[in-house]
Design an enzyme around this catalytic site. Structure first.
Site, PDB file in Angstrom:
ATOM      1  N   SER A   1      -4.137   0.477  -4.327  1.00 46.34           N
ATOM      2  CA  SER A   1      -3.578  -0.771  -3.801  1.00 46.34           C
ATOM      3  C   SER A   1      -4.663  -1.828  -3.594  1.00 46.34           C
ATOM      4  O   SER A   1      -4.407  -2.854  -2.983  1.00 46.34           O
ATOM      5  CB  SER A   1      -2.786  -0.507  -2.506  1.00 46.34           C
ATOM      6  OG  SER A   1      -3.546   0.238  -1.589  1.00 46.34           O
TER       7      SER A   1
ATOM      8  N   HIS B   1       0.834  -1.206   0.000  1.00 51.87           N
ATOM      9  CA  HIS B   1       0.000   0.000   0.000  1.00 51.87           C
ATOM     10  C   HIS B   1       0.871   1.260   0.000  1.00 51.87           C
ATOM     11  O   HIS B   1       0.675   2.162  -0.820  1.00 51.87           O
ATOM     12  CB  HIS B   1      -0.932   0.027   1.218  1.00 51.87           C
ATOM     13  CG  HIS B   1      -1.569   1.368   1.416  1.00 51.87           C
ATOM     14  ND1 HIS B   1      -2.668   1.785   0.697  1.00 51.87           N
ATOM     15  CD2 HIS B   1      -1.229   2.415   2.201  1.00 51.87           C
ATOM     16  CE1 HIS B   1      -2.971   3.021   1.041  1.00 51.87           C
ATOM     17  NE2 HIS B   1      -2.114   3.436   1.951  1.00 51.87           N
TER      18      HIS B   1
HETATM   19 FE    FE Z   1      -2.075   5.324   2.764  1.00 49.39          FE
END
Ligand code: FE
Ligand code: HBI
Length: 287
Positions: A199, A134
């Site tokens: 992500s 992420h």
């Molecule tokens: Fe973040």
């Protein structure tokens, strides 16, 4: 379940916090990653890059290409060699989620905290805590965009004041609906720039492909009043006309009166539009 949107302690979090410096930085310890971890990264990267190609904004695509990180978990120092001359940002490894004040201080100094651990096999699509996929894949490409680079520094600098004024949640919402879950219109097509979307494969498709979810034009005060949840798809998205709009509408603006006016008010429920608000038209929307 509604999850509080700001974390004030590191207990219950997954990272290894012991041995971190006062600013929570740690060594990345790149050699400790196993072949399985690098392989997991490659799979995550391959899956998301295919979506990015079609749905990410130009800046993200350019930034990702410049980082050249398809082959395995990247070394942060290699990224720093690209970032520093481009926008003056630098990555620092951290054990995971860190306290708000420490996070703000890093951003205010153009240091971006990147979690060093990678998610497990069973949570490939989405997890509540940030991991290296992420933080790196989602955020670092955008640090190469000058408007985002400046916005994040401004956000860091605004942090201390928001905390002192009891308005941290309001500022956090601004980050959430832009840096994490922001959309931008490019050539009249909806594109993604938020790292939380970038992500997650399923949220990428939801954010730009769902005809029902409301999308509103970017408006800082409206955003600061809007609640959010961290463990499900967003129920509203805000759309920029361009990335420089982000900084253009906030630089020089005094948030103090906005905090005073709204900090005691209950958050607007995420999925709800106010009377008179005009949604961003969605090509495939059913009415
Ligand atoms: Fe973040
Ligand atoms: N720490 N590592 C990390 N990543 C974040 O995104 C983060 C954080 N600490 C605080 C925080 N975000 C937010 O709660 C603030 O933006 C308000």
């Amino acid at each position: 379940m509604k999850v509080p949107c700001t974390q004030t302690s590191t207990s219950g979090l997954r990272g290894e916090y012991e041995g971190a410096a006062a600013d929570y930085s740690v060594g990345q310890d790149w050699h400790a990653y196993t072949p399985e971890m690098h392989e997991r990264w490659r799979r995550l990267h391959a899956r998301q890059s295919a979506l990015v190609e079609r749905h990410a904004c130009r800046s993200f695509r350019d930034g990702l290409a410049r980082l050249d990180c398809a082959g395995g978990i990247p070394r942060f120092e290699d990224a720093n060699a690209i970032l520093r001359p481009a926008t003056g940002w630098r990555l620092v490894a951290v054990p995971g989620f860190i306290p708000d004040d420490v996070f703000f201080d890093h951003l205010a100094h153009r240091r971006f905290p990147v979690t060093r651990w990678i998610r497990e096999e069973h949570e490939l699509d989405y997890l509540v805590e940030p991991d290296v996929f992420h933080d790196f894949f989602g955020h670092v490409p955008m640090l190469l965009d000058p408007a985002i680079a400046d916005f994040l520094e401004l956000y860091g600098k605004a942090g201390a004041r928001a905390m002192a004024m009891g308005a941290l949640e309001m500022l956090a919402r601004l980050y959430w609906y832009t840096i994490e879950f922001g959309l931008v219109r490019e050539d009249d097509v909806l594109k993604v720039f938020g790292a939380g979307i970038m992500s997650s494969a399923s949220e990428t498709l939801h954010s730009i492909g769902d005809g029902q979810v409301p999308r509103l034009p970017f408006e800082p005060v409206r955003i600061m009043r809007t609640g959010y949840m961290i463990d499900r798809f967003q129920q509203i998205y805000f759309v920029l006309e361009s990335l420089p709009q982000l900084i253009g509408e906030l630089v020089g603006r005094d948030f103090g009166p906005i905090y005073e006016q709204w900090r005691a008010a209950p958050a607007l429920p995420a999925g709800q539009c106010l009377p008179g608000e005009t949604l961003i038209p969605f090509p495939g929307a059913r009415t």
